[in-house]
Design a protein around this motif. Structure first.
Motif, PDB file in Angstrom:
ATOM      1  N   ALA A 274     135.886  32.998   0.659  1.00 29.37           N
ATOM      2  CA  ALA A 274     136.232  31.859   1.565  1.00 29.37           C
ATOM      3  C   ALA A 274     135.286  30.606   1.063  1.00 29.37           C
ATOM      4  N   ILE A 275     135.577  29.488   1.451  1.00 22.08           N
ATOM      5  CA  ILE A 275     134.613  28.264   1.353  1.00 22.08           C
ATOM      6  C   ILE A 275     134.153  28.100   2.734  1.00 22.08           C
ATOM      7  N   VAL A 276     133.057  28.382   2.902  1.00 22.13           N
ATOM      8  CA  VAL A 276     132.367  28.052   4.374  1.00 22.13           C
ATOM      9  C   VAL A 276     131.142  27.051   4.306  1.00 22.13           C
ATOM     10  N   CYS A 277     131.567  25.988   5.193  1.00 22.67           N
ATOM     11  CA  CYS A 277     130.208  24.961   4.910  1.00 22.67           C
ATOM     12  C   CYS A 277     129.969  24.106   6.080  1.00 22.67           C
ATOM     13  N   ASN A 278     128.876  23.606   6.312  1.00 20.48           N
ATOM     14  CA  ASN A 278     128.617  22.627   7.518  1.00 20.48           C
ATOM     15  C   ASN A 278     128.414  21.118   6.856  1.00 20.48           C
ATOM     16  N   VAL A 279     128.909  20.369   7.760  1.00 18.33           N
ATOM     17  CA  VAL A 279     128.991  19.004   7.398  1.00 18.33           C
ATOM     18  C   VAL A 279     128.468  18.181   8.517  1.00 18.33           C
ATOM     19  N   TRP A 280     127.198  17.354   8.251  1.00 19.44           N
ATOM     20  CA  TRP A 280     126.372  16.614   9.389  1.00 19.44           C
ATOM     21  C   TRP A 280     126.584  15.171   9.062  1.00 19.44           C
ATOM     22  N   TYR A 281     127.278  14.405  10.227  1.00 19.67           N
ATOM     23  CA  TYR A 281     127.083  13.087   9.749  1.00 19.67           C
ATOM     24  C   TYR A 281     125.908  12.489  10.512  1.00 19.67           C
ATOM     25  N   LEU A 282     125.269  11.875   9.582  1.00 15.38           N
ATOM     26  CA  LEU A 282     123.857  11.383  10.073  1.00 15.38           C
ATOM     27  C   LEU A 282     124.029   9.870  10.511  1.00 15.38           C
ATOM     28  N   PRO A 283     122.882   9.504  11.293  1.00 12.60           N
ATOM     29  CA  PRO A 283     123.038   7.992  12.098  1.00 12.60           C
ATOM     30  C   PRO A 283     122.999   7.148  10.549  1.00 12.60           C
ATOM     31  N   PRO A 284     123.549   5.928  10.674  1.00  8.26           N
ATOM     32  CA  PRO A 284     123.676   4.952   9.693  1.00  8.26           C
ATOM     33  C   PRO A 284     122.277   4.487   9.271  1.00  8.26           C
ATOM     34  N   MET A 285     122.088   3.943   8.164  1.00  4.70           N
ATOM     35  CA  MET A 285     120.698   3.748   7.908  1.00  4.70           C
ATOM     36  C   MET A 285     120.954   2.073   6.993  1.00  4.70           C
ATOM     37  N   VAL A 286     119.715   1.328   7.271  1.00  2.00           N
ATOM     38  CA  VAL A 286     120.215   0.063   6.423  1.00  2.00           C
ATOM     39  C   VAL A 286     118.674  -0.112   6.054  1.00  2.00           C
ATOM     40  N   LYS A 287     118.580  -1.124   4.713  1.00  2.00           N
ATOM     41  CA  LYS A 287     117.295  -0.970   4.157  1.00  2.00           C
ATOM     42  C   LYS A 287     116.599  -2.222   5.011  1.00  2.00           C
ATOM     43  N   GLU A 288     115.116  -1.624   5.051  1.00  2.00           N
ATOM     44  CA  GLU A 288     114.303  -2.377   5.824  1.00  2.00           C
ATOM     45  C   GLU A 288     113.883  -3.678   4.769  1.00  2.00           C
ATOM     46  N   GLU A 289     113.248  -4.573   5.699  1.00  2.00           N
ATOM     47  CA  GLU A 289     112.525  -5.561   5.037  1.00  2.00           C
ATOM     48  C   GLU A 289     111.412  -5.355   4.047  1.00  2.00           C
ATOM     49  N   GLU A 290     111.503  -5.882   2.835  1.00  2.00           N
ATOM     50  CA  GLU A 290     110.546  -5.804   1.758  1.00  2.00           C
ATOM     51  C   GLU A 290     110.393  -4.165   1.099  1.00  2.00           C
ATOM     52  N   GLU A 291     111.759  -3.542   1.457  1.00  2.00           N
ATOM     53  CA  GLU A 291     111.734  -2.141   1.126  1.00  2.00           C
ATOM     54  C   GLU A 291     112.687  -2.194  -0.330  1.00  2.00           C
ATOM     55  N   ASP A 292     112.137  -1.654  -1.264  1.00  2.00           N
ATOM     56  CA  ASP A 292     112.955  -1.831  -2.627  1.00  2.00           C
ATOM     57  C   ASP A 292     113.950  -0.716  -2.489  1.00  2.00           C
ATOM     58  N   ALA A 293     115.045  -0.639  -3.432  1.00  2.00           N
ATOM     59  CA  ALA A 293     115.960   0.208  -3.601  1.00  2.00           C
ATOM     60  C   ALA A 293     115.723   1.725  -3.834  1.00  2.00           C
ATOM     61  N   VAL A 294     114.294   1.906  -4.487  1.00  2.00           N
ATOM     62  CA  VAL A 294     114.144   3.340  -4.777  1.00  2.00           C
ATOM     63  C   VAL A 294     113.496   3.980  -3.555  1.00  2.00           C
ATOM     64  N   HIS A 295     112.596   3.209  -2.658  1.00  2.00           N
ATOM     65  CA  HIS A 295     112.058   3.921  -1.548  1.00  2.00           C
ATOM     66  C   HIS A 295     113.221   3.981  -0.555  1.00  2.00           C
ATOM     67  N   PHE A 296     114.237   3.033  -0.650  1.00  2.00           N
ATOM     68  CA  PHE A 296     115.204   3.207   0.558  1.00  2.00           C
ATOM     69  C   PHE A 296     116.001   4.411   0.098  1.00  2.00           C
ATOM     70  N   ALA A 297     116.316   4.788  -1.259  1.00  2.00           N
ATOM     71  CA  ALA A 297     116.995   5.814  -1.598  1.00  2.00           C
ATOM     72  C   ALA A 297     116.277   7.262  -1.406  1.00  2.00           C
ATOM     73  N   ASN A 298     114.906   7.229  -1.563  1.00  2.00           N
ATOM     74  CA  ASN A 298     113.989   8.341  -1.051  1.00  2.00           C
ATOM     75  C   ASN A 298     114.112   8.509   0.256  1.00  2.00           C
ATOM     76  N   ARG A 299     114.195   7.528   1.114  1.00  2.00           N
ATOM     77  CA  ARG A 299     114.117   7.638   2.508  1.00  2.00           C
ATOM     78  C   ARG A 299     115.362   8.297   2.839  1.00  2.00           C
ATOM     79  N   VAL A 300     116.669   8.114   2.486  1.00  2.00           N
ATOM     80  CA  VAL A 300     117.695   8.626   2.880  1.00  2.00           C
ATOM     81  C   VAL A 300     117.946   9.927   1.988  1.00  2.00           C
ATOM     82  N   LYS A 301     117.565  10.200   0.930  1.00  2.00           N
ATOM     83  CA  LYS A 301     117.357  11.451   0.429  1.00  2.00           C
ATOM     84  C   LYS A 301     116.620  12.475   1.351  1.00  2.00           C
ATOM     85  N   ALA A 302     115.528  12.112   1.975  1.00  2.00           N
ATOM     86  CA  ALA A 302     114.593  12.960   2.669  1.00  2.00           C
ATOM     87  C   ALA A 302     115.318  13.457   3.914  1.00  2.00           C
TER      88      ALA A 302
END
Length: 452
Positions: free
Chosen positions: A374-402
């Motif tokens: 079978a294919i068994v998995c869990n899916v978690w919908y996490l709270p939405p996130m927005v880029k903070e002021e003075e935060e570049d795309a790389v740091h924002f991507a790393n924050r979402v990834k973590a």
């Protein structure tokens, strides 16, 4: 003779009618209304009991034979950090700077030699592109197949499982998969003729979700969705870790998305063209995929229209074996808008959902999935996130990834998933060289004239 033929024909007609009614009642209607009859839950519970019994049989058989291989075949540590050698977690700055006395030392070469040997012995990146190691055997012939000889009871169960998976489940799954593809193509073609409006949008969403649900059912799929209140909304970007092409199917069974990807030919191209008649996906030709500015522009235009479906993006860019989350490409985090993180974690006991595209073709992968338990998995919908002021795309991507890695219980790796097919980028090598030069300069070895 004629009466016998008529009798056979009537009997065959009755059997076909019964199977049709069962298919409609047990599969089609629950999929249309997206309700579960509990059949998948019951089936998965039976498989779990069988795997637990098989594990006990293996342990007892190995103990009787006094085999030292038990520690290798059934690992007691399923942690993704477990390895052949114990690595020191100290950084280059701590290890080298702590041993020097203000001058360059040729012995520094030994640090890099040791790190090189550790990488060859246990490459933490390459291991993410192979199937996840199991705690115990799951009775699939492609994993630890020699264990079926531990006892005659286990052999009987193993053979019975093969017959059930290949002779019973696989034909049913293939038929259901063909039916769901035909239904998708035909239904989207019909809905595509409707004038643009709310009715067409609603019908399109229903068709895609029904077909996706049928697709999950044809894999004996059991998906647990958590925190549905955080599901992506219109005008947003949904980002998730990527393990398999099944990720799209699983998420589409619980919501509708616009997909970003490359235009294909053949069967997949036919499905794409059918879906494009009712939903606005962002598809590119092979030559256009290399133009990052064009991709970013189309995504930004799609997100700006709040009436359109949320875009589904896998920022890793390739499939990882579900034990870690690797580097997120920054492109999808530069366009603005709200990011809706989603964590997907598969249970490897019932089948390997990871697609190693460098080793298996799509058809081979589909065959392996179709013949799994079978294919068994869990899916978690996490709270939405927005880029903070003075935060570049790389740091924002790393924050979402973590956040995604933490929720899915996976480790975080800074490496680009493209290393599956490419060599390490020169910028990574230069970064290590700059670190070492900085250590030498800060310790005054250059100014003292002690550099060899």
């Amino acid at each position: 003779m004629e009466e016998n033929r008529e009798g056979r024909g009537l009997a065959e007609g009755k059997i076909l009618s019964i199977w049709t009614i069962l298919f409609v009642v047990l599969v089609l209607l629950p999929s249309m209304f997206r309700v579960s009859l509990g059949i998948s839950h019951f089936y998965v519970k039976i498989v779990i009991k069988m795997l637990e019994w098989a594990t006990l049989q293996i342990e007892e058989g190995v103990k009787k034979r006094k085999a030292l291989a038990l520690e290798n075949l059934i690992s007691t540590d399923s942690s993704p950090h477990a390895g052949i050698i114990q690595r020191e977690e100290t950084s280059m700055e701590e290890e080298i700077a702590g041993q020097r006395q203000g001058c360059f030392n040729l012995a520094d070469v030994m640090y890099f030699s040791k790190k090189g040997c550790e990488a060859v012995a246990e490459d933490e990146v390459t291991r993410r592109f192979s199937s996840e190691e199991l705690v115990s055997w799951n009775l699939l012939s492609r994993t630890n197949a020699n264990l079926h000889r531990v006892s005659w009871q286990l052999t009987i169960v193993w053979v019975t499982g093969i017959l059930m998976r290949y002779c019973l489940l696989m034909p049913f799954r293939v038929c259901l998969a063909v039916f769901s593809i035909l239904l998708l193509v035909l239904a989207t073609t019909v809905v595509g003729q409707f004038p643009n409006g709310r009715v067409k949008c609603w019908l399109s969403n229903q068709v895609q979700m029904i077909c996706a649900t049928l697709g999950v059912r044809c894999l004996s799929g059991l998906v647990h969705f958590h925190n549905r209140e955080n599901r992506p909304r219109e005008g947003g970007i949904c980002v998730a870790n990527h393990t398999s092409p099944l990720d799209v199917l699983i998420l589409a069974s619980d919501g509708c998305y616009s997909l970003v990807g490359q235009a294909h030919g053949g069967l997949l191209g036919l499905i794409q063209k059918s879906c494009m008649q009712t939903t606005q996906h962002v598809l590119f030709e092979r030559s256009e995929m290399k133009d990052r500015h064009l991709v970013r522009k189309k995504i930004r235009e799609h997100v700006a229209d709040k009436a359109k479906l949320p875009i589904l993006i896998f920022p890793e860019g390739t499939c990882i074996n579900n034990t870690s989350v690797m580097m997120f490409k920054k492109g999808s985090f530069e366009v603005g808008g709200t990011i809706h993180p989603v964590a997907i974690k598969y249970d490897p006991r019932f089948g390997d959902a990871f697609w190693n595209s460098t080793k298996y073709s799509m058809m081979t992968y589909v065959f392996n999935v179709m013949t799994s338990w079978a294919i068994v998995c869990n899916v978690w919908y996490l709270p939405p996130m927005v880029k903070e002021e003075e935060e570049d795309a790389v740091h924002f991507a790393n924050r979402v990834k973590a956040v995604i890695a933490a929720r899915g219980g996976m480790s975080v790796l800074p490496w680009d998933g493209g290393l599956k097919r490419k060599k390490v980028k020169e910028c990574f090598k230069e970064e290590q060289q700059k670190k070492y030069c900085q250590i030498v300069i800060e310790n005054g070895s250059v100014g003292n004239g002690n550099v060899c």
